[in-house]
Enzyme design. Structure first.
Site, PDB file in Angstrom:
ATOM      1  N   ASN A   7       0.507  -4.615  39.247  1.00  0.00           N
ATOM      2  CA  ASN A   7      -0.913  -4.773  38.933  1.00  0.00           C
ATOM      3  C   ASN A   7      -1.549  -5.671  39.993  1.00  0.00           C
ATOM      4  OD1 ASN A   7      -3.393  -5.265  37.812  1.00  0.00           O
ATOM      5  ND2 ASN A   7      -2.632  -6.089  35.872  1.00  0.00           N
ATOM      6  N   LYS A   9      -4.529  -6.714  39.996  1.00  0.00           N
ATOM      7  CA  LYS A   9      -5.567  -7.540  39.355  1.00  0.00           C
ATOM      8  C   LYS A   9      -6.789  -7.645  40.282  1.00  0.00           C
ATOM      9  CE  LYS A   9      -2.426  -9.698  36.155  1.00  0.00           C
ATOM     10  NZ  LYS A   9      -2.098 -10.819  35.298  1.00  0.00           N
ATOM     11  N   HIS A  91      -5.035  -4.011  28.828  1.00  0.00           N
ATOM     12  CA  HIS A  91      -4.369  -5.163  29.450  1.00  0.00           C
ATOM     13  C   HIS A  91      -4.901  -6.442  28.810  1.00  0.00           C
ATOM     14  CE1 HIS A  91      -3.233  -8.215  32.385  1.00  0.00           C
ATOM     15  NE2 HIS A  91      -2.245  -7.391  32.692  1.00  0.00           N
ATOM     16  N   GLU A 139       3.559  -7.817  26.883  1.00  0.00           N
ATOM     17  CA  GLU A 139       3.351  -8.998  27.729  1.00  0.00           C
ATOM     18  C   GLU A 139       2.798 -10.143  26.893  1.00  0.00           C
ATOM     19  OE1 GLU A 139       2.249  -7.530  32.081  1.00  0.00           O
ATOM     20  OE2 GLU A 139       0.480  -7.767  30.849  1.00  0.00           O
ATOM     21  N   ILE A 144       1.814 -14.892  31.079  1.00  0.00           N
ATOM     22  CA  ILE A 144       1.209 -14.188  32.218  1.00  0.00           C
ATOM     23  C   ILE A 144       0.793 -15.191  33.296  1.00  0.00           C
ATOM     24  CG2 ILE A 144      -0.795 -12.824  32.954  1.00  0.00           C
ATOM     25  CD1 ILE A 144      -0.597 -11.274  30.344  1.00  0.00           C
ATOM     26  N   GLY A 179       5.327 -13.118  34.084  1.00  0.00           N
ATOM     27  CA  GLY A 179       6.209 -14.059  34.772  1.00  0.00           C
ATOM     28  C   GLY A 179       7.372 -13.428  35.524  1.00  0.00           C
ATOM     29  N   ALA A 200       2.616  -8.904  38.523  1.00  0.00           N
ATOM     30  CA  ALA A 200       1.501  -9.136  39.450  1.00  0.00           C
ATOM     31  C   ALA A 200       1.776 -10.321  40.367  1.00  0.00           C
ATOM     32  CB  ALA A 200       0.210  -9.348  38.666  1.00  0.00           C
ATOM     33  N   SER A 201       1.517 -11.548  39.876  1.00  0.00           N
ATOM     34  CA  SER A 201       1.434 -12.707  40.774  1.00  0.00           C
ATOM     35  C   SER A 201       2.702 -12.972  41.585  1.00  0.00           C
ATOM     36  CB  SER A 201       1.058 -13.964  39.984  1.00  0.00           C
ATOM     37  OG  SER A 201       1.936 -14.166  38.901  1.00  0.00           O
TER      38      SER A 201
HETATM   39  O1  G3P Z   1      -0.132  -6.864  34.397  1.00  0.00           O
HETATM   40  C1  G3P Z   1       0.863  -7.739  34.768  1.00  0.00           C
HETATM   41  C2  G3P Z   1       0.623  -9.083  34.299  1.00  0.00           C
HETATM   42  O2  G3P Z   1      -0.298  -9.331  33.335  1.00  0.00           O
HETATM   43  C3  G3P Z   1       1.704 -10.055  34.442  1.00  0.00           C
HETATM   44  O3  G3P Z   1       1.220 -10.930  35.371  1.00  0.00           O
HETATM   45  O4  G3P Z   1       1.346 -12.510  37.178  1.00  0.00           O
HETATM   46  O5  G3P Z   1       2.747 -12.839  35.140  1.00  0.00           O
HETATM   47  O6  G3P Z   1       3.301 -11.014  36.740  1.00  0.00           O
HETATM   48  P1  G3P Z   1       2.212 -11.889  36.147  1.00  0.00           P
END
Ligand code: G3P
Length: 220
Positions: A7, A9, A91, A139, A144, A179, A200-201
């Site tokens: 993602n 984002k 989401h 999630e 997140i 995470g 994502a991050s």
């Molecule tokens: O859509 C993926 C997300 O919400 C998780 O984000 O940054 O924790 O990988 P992250």
């Protein structure tokens, strides 16, 4: 085959030209390591990315409305025309009401778009599975962007979601996210019965996105 959904984002590192570069990295890593990677950029970046890469490109959100007077909405028709092959729905950062989730899934189905419905706990996973998307992705919102992997911090939510979906709609796949950064996080997710991860991050914000993605897919 393990599924990785990245993602983008609205991170600067994954917007416009940066989004295109990141999608190309996803494609390279997908080819090199034979793993399925889906890129989920912002709507405005979908067309350019889907012209440039062969991996699937998903939207981050879709509205369950059709042609007509729906200013500002994201339609299945426009996503399809832009080259998307699916969409995230509900989401954590773009929540929908139950009826809207169902309308979004229907809109996707009528245009041949795949669906990943995000959930925040086992109860919402159950509700989402009953609507027969292709995948649910559980999630916990508090993890997140935390760098603390759900597959290690809250294995119960992943296992509970997998078990619930098996009972309700065994044809629906289960992903988990929040995470997830390293190969060992992915490995733990797969051991809990999920088919892949939504993240994502850990990749988007990494100093070296390619290296981070390679580490994710080779460490599992
Ligand atoms: O859509 C993926 C997300 O919400 C998780 O984000 O940054 O924790 O990988 P992250």
């Amino acid at each position: 085959m393990t599924l990785i959904v990245l993602n983008f984002k609205t991170y600067r590192e994954a917007t416009g030209d940066n989004a295109l570069r990141l999608a190309e990295i996803c494609e390279d890593v997908s080819k090199e390591y034979s793993v399925k990677i889906i890129a989920a950029p912002q709507v405005a970046d979908i067309h350019a990315i889907s012209e440039a890469v062969k991996i699937p490109v998903y939207a981050q959100h879709i509205d369950g409305v059709g042609y007509g007077g729906f200013t500002g909405h994201v339609t299945a028709a426009s996503l399809k025309a832009a080259g998307a092959s699916g969409s995230l729905i509900n989401h954590s950062e773009r929540r929908l009401k139950l009826a809207d989730i169902e309308a979004s899934i229907s809109a996707c189905k009528s245009f041949g778009l795949a669906t990943i419905v995000c959930t925040n706990n086992v109860a919402t996973t159950r509700a989402a599975a009953a609507m027969k998307p292709d995948y649910v992705a559980v999630e916990p919102p508090e993890l997140i962007g935390s760098g603390i992997p759900v597959s290690k911090a809250d294995p119960g939510i992943v296992k509970g979601s997998v078990d619930a979906v098996k009972k309700i709609e065994p044809g629906v796949g289960v992903l988990c996210g929040a995470g997830i950064t390293h190969g060992e996080d992915l490995k733990a997710a797969l051991e809990l019965g999920s088919e892949g991860v939504l993240l994502a991050s850990g990749i988007v914000k990494a100093k070296d996105q390619r290296k981070a993605l390679e580490e994710l897919v080779t460490g599992a």
